[in-house]
Write a protein that holds these residues in place. Structure first.
Motif, PDB file in Angstrom:
ATOM      1  N   SER A 154       0.828  -1.209   0.000  1.00 47.46           N
ATOM      2  CA  SER A 154       0.000   0.000   0.000  1.00 47.46           C
ATOM      3  C   SER A 154       0.864   1.262   0.000  1.00 47.46           C
ATOM      4  O   SER A 154       0.519   2.260  -0.645  1.00 47.46           O
ATOM      5  N   ILE A 156      -4.603   2.766   2.900  1.00 43.14           N
ATOM      6  CA  ILE A 156      -4.076   2.872   4.260  1.00 43.14           C
ATOM      7  C   ILE A 156      -2.912   1.927   4.488  1.00 43.14           C
ATOM      8  O   ILE A 156      -2.816   0.861   3.876  1.00 43.14           O
ATOM      9  N   THR A 211      -4.495  -3.965   4.896  1.00 45.32           N
ATOM     10  CA  THR A 211      -5.411  -3.880   3.751  1.00 45.32           C
ATOM     11  C   THR A 211      -6.343  -5.089   3.755  1.00 45.32           C
ATOM     12  O   THR A 211      -5.889  -6.225   3.895  1.00 45.32           O
ATOM     13  N   ASP A 215      -4.106  -2.714  -5.556  1.00 47.64           N
ATOM     14  CA  ASP A 215      -3.587  -3.022  -4.221  1.00 47.64           C
ATOM     15  C   ASP A 215      -4.392  -4.199  -3.677  1.00 47.64           C
ATOM     16  O   ASP A 215      -5.594  -4.296  -3.938  1.00 47.64           O
TER      17      ASP A 215
END
Ligand SMILES: Nc1nc2c(ncn2[C@@H]2O[C@H](COP(=O)(O)OP(=O)(O)OP(=O)(O)O)[C@@H](O)[C@H]2O)c(=O)[nH]1
Ligand SMILES: [Mg+2]
Length: 303
Positions: free
Chosen positions: A27, A40, A48, A67
């Protein structure tokens, strides 16, 4: 002649799935590559939980990064199974896989990920992250050599996602491997996720920062209200926990923890959304939600 650059014959575009074990820096890297802090991150593993797109558009190319949650073995609870499905699902239908590893730290977790990649159709580029943490840079070359022998990779690129070292070169390597194709997304758009989703994630990031080792895995954030009033965003979020003892910890003595979380999250929201934010947080209990398929679906964990 068309003025639309996406129609010129050299424009490249495609999906790149970022895959790796938890906490390797996926991330952090997508934020760096896209140039926005929207996904985040934290010191703790398994931050995540969902698949999300980060779109980087330039004259020459549009790279659609995916992601993913960190792929992990021994996934016991329903939430972990959901996370692994979200990560594995990203391997299907992408043009390229970016396998993220950590400099000088090959683990069983990496072997597990590599085994999953064996079934994937797309070519694989490896990035060796966190090179800033390696004191003796001479150890990098043998590490990369070893790594190169583990499977057939298009390229192996050492980077630091945190410091931005060599990430432009990585972007070039990825661009060169994508098909010539017009852009799929509007060049203004940087993610497929709604502001509501990003807001919930920002609250979860701050909770993860402030709470101990286990609690972050037992909470989920749901946006209940999201309204623009007089150029101010009014956002209400529920923090779901599994037990009443957890509720007390999240609120903190005299509400201190919750207040700090709200203040940190509000600042990030104002930076990302570009307007004033009024944020209200509530803590509620939904017993055992993280191991309950139906509760998960109601909380937005939907394949
Ligand atoms: N020193 C250093 N730390 C990094 C680098 N990239 C990421 N980190 C740190 O590694 C930790 C994990 O980063 P994340 O980006 O959340 O990792 P992730 O792979 O997305 O983790 P999950 O979502 O849990 O799978 C954070 O504390 C980051 O600041 C890097 O290049 N150098
Ligand atoms: Mg992550």
């Amino acid at each position: 002649m068309s003025s639309d650059k996406s129609e010129t014959s050299t424009h490249r575009c495609g999906h790149v799935a970022i895959i790796g074990r938890p906490n390797v820096g996926k991330s952090t890297l997508i934020n760096r590559l896209v140039g926005q802090k929207f996904s985040i991150t934290s010191r703790k593993a398994q931050t995540t939980r969902h698949r999300l797109l980060g779109i980087k558009s330039s004259e020459a190319a549009q790279i659609i990064y995916v992601d993913t949650p960190g792929l992990h073995a021994g996934a016991g609870r329903a939430l972990n199974r959901y996370m692994n499905r979200a990560a594995s699902g990203a391997l299907v239908g992408v043009d390229l896989i970016l396998f993220l590893t950590e400099a000088g730290k090959w683990t069983d977790g990496d072997d597990h990920v590599l085994a999953r990649l064996a079934d994937a159709d797309a070519p694989i580029v490896v990035a060796v992250n966190k090179v800033d943490k390696v004191a003796d840079k001479q150890t990098l070359l043998p590490f990369i050599d070893e790594l190169s022998k583990r499977a057939e990779f298009l390229d192996v690129v050492p980077i630091s996602a945190l410091q931005g070292t060599n990430t432009e070169r990585l972007e070039q390597v990825l661009t060169d491997a994508l098909p010539v194709r017009p852009a799929l997304y509007d060049e203004e758009q940087f993610t497929d996720r709604s502001e509501r989703f990003l807001a919930a994630e920002m609250v979860r990031e701050k909770l993860t920062d402030r709470l101990g080792q286990e609690l972050p895995y037992r909470l989920s954030v749901e946006i209940e209200a999201f309204q623009l009033e007089d150029s101010m965003l009014k956002i209400g979020a529920i923090i779901w926990v599994e037990r009443s003892s957890q509720k007390g910890i999240v609120i903190g003595r005299q509400g201190r923890v919750l207040k700090a979380v709200g203040s940190d999250a509000r600042k990030d929201m104002e930076a990302l959304f570009g307007r004033k934010v009024f944020l209200e947080l509530w803590v509620k209990i939904k017993e055992g939600w993280s191991n309950d398929e139906q509760a998960l679906q109601r909380l937005g964990y939907v394949d």
